[in-house]
Design an enzyme around this catalytic site. Sequence first.
Site, PDB file in Angstrom:
ATOM      1  N   ASP A  65       0.871  -1.173   0.000  1.00  0.00           N
ATOM      2  CA  ASP A  65       0.000   0.000   0.000  1.00  0.00           C
ATOM      3  C   ASP A  65       0.908   1.224   0.000  1.00  0.00           C
ATOM      4  O   ASP A  65       1.760   1.363   0.891  1.00  0.00           O
ATOM      5  CB  ASP A  65      -0.880  -0.048   1.267  1.00  0.00           C
ATOM      6  CG  ASP A  65      -1.932   1.043   1.269  1.00  0.00           C
ATOM      7  OD1 ASP A  65      -1.616   2.183   0.851  1.00  0.00           O
ATOM      8  OD2 ASP A  65      -3.054   0.759   1.685  1.00  0.00           O
ATOM      9  N   VAL A  66       0.733   2.102  -0.983  1.00  0.00           N
ATOM     10  CA  VAL A  66       1.663   3.240  -1.096  1.00  0.00           C
ATOM     11  C   VAL A  66       1.540   4.233   0.068  1.00  0.00           C
ATOM     12  O   VAL A  66       2.421   5.069   0.239  1.00  0.00           O
ATOM     13  CB  VAL A  66       1.505   4.006  -2.441  1.00  0.00           C
ATOM     14  CG1 VAL A  66       1.891   3.138  -3.625  1.00  0.00           C
ATOM     15  CG2 VAL A  66       0.111   4.588  -2.606  1.00  0.00           C
ATOM     16  N   ASN A  92       1.961   5.677 -10.239  1.00  0.00           N
ATOM     17  CA  ASN A  92       0.669   5.784 -10.920  1.00  0.00           C
ATOM     18  C   ASN A  92      -0.502   5.488  -9.988  1.00  0.00           C
ATOM     19  O   ASN A  92      -1.645   5.813 -10.314  1.00  0.00           O
ATOM     20  CB  ASN A  92       0.715   4.817 -12.117  1.00  0.00           C
ATOM     21  CG  ASN A  92      -0.636   4.401 -12.615  1.00  0.00           C
ATOM     22  OD1 ASN A  92      -1.237   5.095 -13.428  1.00  0.00           O
ATOM     23  ND2 ASN A  92      -1.154   3.268 -12.136  1.00  0.00           N
ATOM     24  N   TYR A 159      -9.439  15.718  -5.022  1.00  0.00           N
ATOM     25  CA  TYR A 159      -8.637  15.083  -6.081  1.00  0.00           C
ATOM     26  C   TYR A 159      -7.763  16.137  -6.780  1.00  0.00           C
ATOM     27  O   TYR A 159      -6.565  15.923  -6.997  1.00  0.00           O
ATOM     28  CB  TYR A 159      -9.576  14.402  -7.072  1.00  0.00           C
ATOM     29  CG  TYR A 159      -8.880  13.630  -8.163  1.00  0.00           C
ATOM     30  CD1 TYR A 159      -8.250  12.418  -7.904  1.00  0.00           C
ATOM     31  CD2 TYR A 159      -8.864  14.110  -9.476  1.00  0.00           C
ATOM     32  CE1 TYR A 159      -7.618  11.698  -8.915  1.00  0.00           C
ATOM     33  CE2 TYR A 159      -8.240  13.398 -10.488  1.00  0.00           C
ATOM     34  CZ  TYR A 159      -7.623  12.200 -10.206  1.00  0.00           C
ATOM     35  OH  TYR A 159      -6.997  11.491 -11.211  1.00  0.00           O
ATOM     36  N   LYS A 163      -3.640  16.168  -6.820  1.00  0.00           N
ATOM     37  CA  LYS A 163      -2.870  16.008  -8.050  1.00  0.00           C
ATOM     38  C   LYS A 163      -2.050  17.260  -8.373  1.00  0.00           C
ATOM     39  O   LYS A 163      -0.947  17.163  -8.927  1.00  0.00           O
ATOM     40  CB  LYS A 163      -3.806  15.654  -9.212  1.00  0.00           C
ATOM     41  CG  LYS A 163      -4.430  14.263  -9.084  1.00  0.00           C
ATOM     42  CD  LYS A 163      -3.376  13.166  -9.114  1.00  0.00           C
ATOM     43  CE  LYS A 163      -3.984  11.787  -9.326  1.00  0.00           C
ATOM     44  NZ  LYS A 163      -2.983  10.722  -9.479  1.00  0.00           N
ATOM     45  N   THR A 194     -11.112   4.468 -18.423  1.00  0.00           N
ATOM     46  CA  THR A 194     -11.040   3.533 -17.285  1.00  0.00           C
ATOM     47  C   THR A 194     -12.221   3.864 -16.361  1.00  0.00           C
ATOM     48  O   THR A 194     -12.840   4.927 -16.502  1.00  0.00           O
ATOM     49  CB  THR A 194      -9.725   3.702 -16.480  1.00  0.00           C
ATOM     50  OG1 THR A 194      -9.895   4.767 -15.535  1.00  0.00           O
ATOM     51  CG2 THR A 194      -8.520   3.992 -17.359  1.00  0.00           C
TER      52      THR A 194
HETATM   53  N1  LIG Z   1      -8.779   7.505 -15.784  1.00  0.00           N
HETATM   54  C1  LIG Z   1      -8.706   8.820 -15.843  1.00  0.00           C
HETATM   55  O1  LIG Z   1      -9.558   9.491 -16.442  1.00  0.00           O
HETATM   56  C2  LIG Z   1      -7.543   9.538 -15.187  1.00  0.00           C
HETATM   57  C3  LIG Z   1      -7.345  10.898 -15.494  1.00  0.00           C
HETATM   58  C4  LIG Z   1      -6.282  11.577 -14.889  1.00  0.00           C
HETATM   59  C5  LIG Z   1      -5.433  10.914 -14.017  1.00  0.00           C
HETATM   60  N2  LIG Z   1      -5.664   9.587 -13.742  1.00  0.00           N
HETATM   61  C6  LIG Z   1      -4.740   8.949 -12.797  1.00  0.00           C
HETATM   62  O2  LIG Z   1      -4.145   7.822 -13.426  1.00  0.00           O
HETATM   63  C7  LIG Z   1      -3.780   6.858 -12.430  1.00  0.00           C
HETATM   64  C8  LIG Z   1      -4.310   5.498 -12.842  1.00  0.00           C
HETATM   65  O3  LIG Z   1      -5.727   5.539 -12.873  1.00  0.00           O
HETATM   66  P1  LIG Z   1      -6.647   4.523 -13.691  1.00  0.00           P
HETATM   67  O4  LIG Z   1      -7.636   5.329 -14.429  1.00  0.00           O
HETATM   68  O5  LIG Z   1      -5.787   3.546 -14.410  1.00  0.00           O
HETATM   69  O6  LIG Z   1      -7.482   3.834 -12.525  1.00  0.00           O
HETATM   70  P2  LIG Z   1      -7.200   2.523 -11.650  1.00  0.00           P
HETATM   71  O7  LIG Z   1      -8.129   2.591 -10.494  1.00  0.00           O
HETATM   72  O8  LIG Z   1      -7.254   1.321 -12.516  1.00  0.00           O
HETATM   73  O9  LIG Z   1      -5.694   2.725 -11.196  1.00  0.00           O
HETATM   74  C9  LIG Z   1      -5.289   3.080  -9.923  1.00  0.00           C
HETATM   75  C10 LIG Z   1      -4.417   1.965  -9.367  1.00  0.00           C
HETATM   76  O10 LIG Z   1      -3.863   2.400  -8.130  1.00  0.00           O
HETATM   77  C11 LIG Z   1      -4.005   1.356  -7.181  1.00  0.00           C
HETATM   78  N3  LIG Z   1      -4.037   1.939  -5.846  1.00  0.00           N
HETATM   79  C12 LIG Z   1      -4.961   2.800  -5.337  1.00  0.00           C
HETATM   80  N4  LIG Z   1      -4.655   3.091  -4.062  1.00  0.00           N
HETATM   81  C13 LIG Z   1      -3.509   2.430  -3.771  1.00  0.00           C
HETATM   82  C14 LIG Z   1      -2.691   2.328  -2.607  1.00  0.00           C
HETATM   83  N5  LIG Z   1      -3.001   2.970  -1.482  1.00  0.00           N
HETATM   84  N6  LIG Z   1      -1.580   1.556  -2.673  1.00  0.00           N
HETATM   85  C15 LIG Z   1      -1.255   0.892  -3.808  1.00  0.00           C
HETATM   86  N7  LIG Z   1      -1.996   0.933  -4.928  1.00  0.00           N
HETATM   87  C16 LIG Z   1      -3.104   1.690  -4.906  1.00  0.00           C
HETATM   88  C17 LIG Z   1      -5.313   0.673  -7.566  1.00  0.00           C
HETATM   89  O11 LIG Z   1      -5.406  -0.630  -7.013  1.00  0.00           O
HETATM   90  C18 LIG Z   1      -5.218   0.683  -9.087  1.00  0.00           C
HETATM   91  O12 LIG Z   1      -4.498  -0.433  -9.547  1.00  0.00           O
HETATM   92  C19 LIG Z   1      -4.348   7.387 -11.111  1.00  0.00           C
HETATM   93  O13 LIG Z   1      -3.317   8.036 -10.384  1.00  0.00           O
HETATM   94  C20 LIG Z   1      -5.390   8.388 -11.556  1.00  0.00           C
HETATM   95  O14 LIG Z   1      -5.640   9.372 -10.592  1.00  0.00           O
HETATM   96  C21 LIG Z   1      -6.677   8.886 -14.309  1.00  0.00           C
END
Ligand SMILES: NC(=O)c1ccc[n+]([C@@H]2O[C@H](COP(=O)([O-])OP(=O)(O)OC[C@H]3O[C@@H](n4cnc5c(N)ncnc54)[C@H](O)[C@@H]3O)[C@@H](O)[C@H]2O)c1
Length: 254
Positions: A65-66, A92, A159, A163, A194
Site C-alpha cells: 500500500d503506497v 501511478n 482530487y 494532483k 477507465t
Molecule cells: N482515468 C482517468 O480518467 C484519469 C485521469 C487523470 C489521471 N488519472 C490517474 O491515473 C492513475 C491510474 O488511474 P486509472 O484510471 O488507471 O485507474 P485505476 O483505479 O485502474 O488505477 C489506480 C491503481 O492504483 C491502485 N491503488 C490505489 N490506491 C492504492 C494504494 N493505497 N496503494 C497501492 N496501490 C493503490 C489501484 O489498485 C489501481 O491499480 C491514477 O493516479 C489516476 O488518478 C486517471
Amino acid sequence: MSKEFSGKVALITGGGSNIGLAIATLLAERGASVALVGRNKEQLDQAAVNLRDRGNGIVLTVAADVTDESEIERAVDRVAAELGGLDIAVNNAGIVGAIGPLVDMKPDDFRKVLETNTVGTFLSMQSEIRAMKRAGSGVIVNTASNIGVHGRRLNMAAYAASKAAVSVMTRNAALESINAGIRINAVSPGATDTPLSFRPGEDAAARDARVASAVPIGRVAKTSEIAEAVVWLASDRSSYVVGHDLVVDGGTTA
Ligand SMILES: NC(=O)c1ccc[n+]([C@@H]2O[C@H](COP(=O)([O-])OP(=O)(O)OC[C@H]3O[C@@H](n4cnc5c(N)ncnc54)[C@H](O)[C@@H]3O)[C@@H](O)[C@H]2O)c1
C-alpha cells in the site's frame, strides 16, 4: 534484436490495472523487466501472467500500500534486490475518492485522497530516489491529472488538490535530484477510458457524451495514449526534460 528498455528494471505502482497496466505492458514489450506494485496481489498476479507473454524480461509482483511507509520501502528494496537495481519508477497509484462540493466534504474523505495520491507519491519517491542514488542514475514519472491544472466545476476539490500537489512536488523533487543523475517528470492525463472517468451512476454512453462536449478532441484517451507519454518520459529520448508535467488531455486545458 535489442529493444529500447532491454536490461532496464521498471517499477509501476498501481500497475495491475488500466493506465498502470498499459504502461507496464509497453515497458515489457520494449524489453524492460517489470515490477507491478499494488494493494491487490491477486490482480497483480493476473496482470503478470499476460505480461510474461509479451516481453522477455522478468515480471515481479509485490503487494504494498503506497500510503504505508514501511510497505512501500520494503517493496522498492525488494524490487531492486531481486531484479538487480531500479532504473525506472512510475508512481501511478491513485484514487478519485469523494466527489461533491468542498463545503459538504467530510474531512476524513478529503484526507484519504491526499493520503493516497500525494503522500503515497511522496513515500514512493523517497524510497525510489534512495534506491536510484545507490546506482547513481534513474528516471521517475509521477501521474498527476489535468484536473490539478486549474479550477474546474467538477466537485473534485480533494482530487484536484492532491494532483496539483503531485505536479508541484514533481518539479521540486526534480530540481533536488537531477545532479544525482535522477530525472523526474510527471504526466497529467485527461479523461481516460477507465472506471475512474465515470461519474457516479453514469453509463458509457453518458460518459462519452459528456466527454464529447467537454474535451476538444471529442473523446476519452485510450490507456495506451497515456502510456506512450509516460514511456517517452521514462526513456532516454526525453533526456533533457526535467521537472516537466506533460498534460495529455486532448486539448482540455489548452
Ligand atoms: N482515468 C482517468 O480518467 C484519469 C485521469 C487523470 C489521471 N488519472 C490517474 O491515473 C492513475 C491510474 O488511474 P486509472 O484510471 O488507471 O485507474 P485505476 O483505479 O485502474 O488505477 C489506480 C491503481 O492504483 C491502485 N491503488 C490505489 N490506491 C492504492 C494504494 N493505497 N496503494 C497501492 N496501490 C493503490 C489501484 O489498485 C489501481 O491499480 C491514477 O493516479 C489516476 O488518478 C486517471
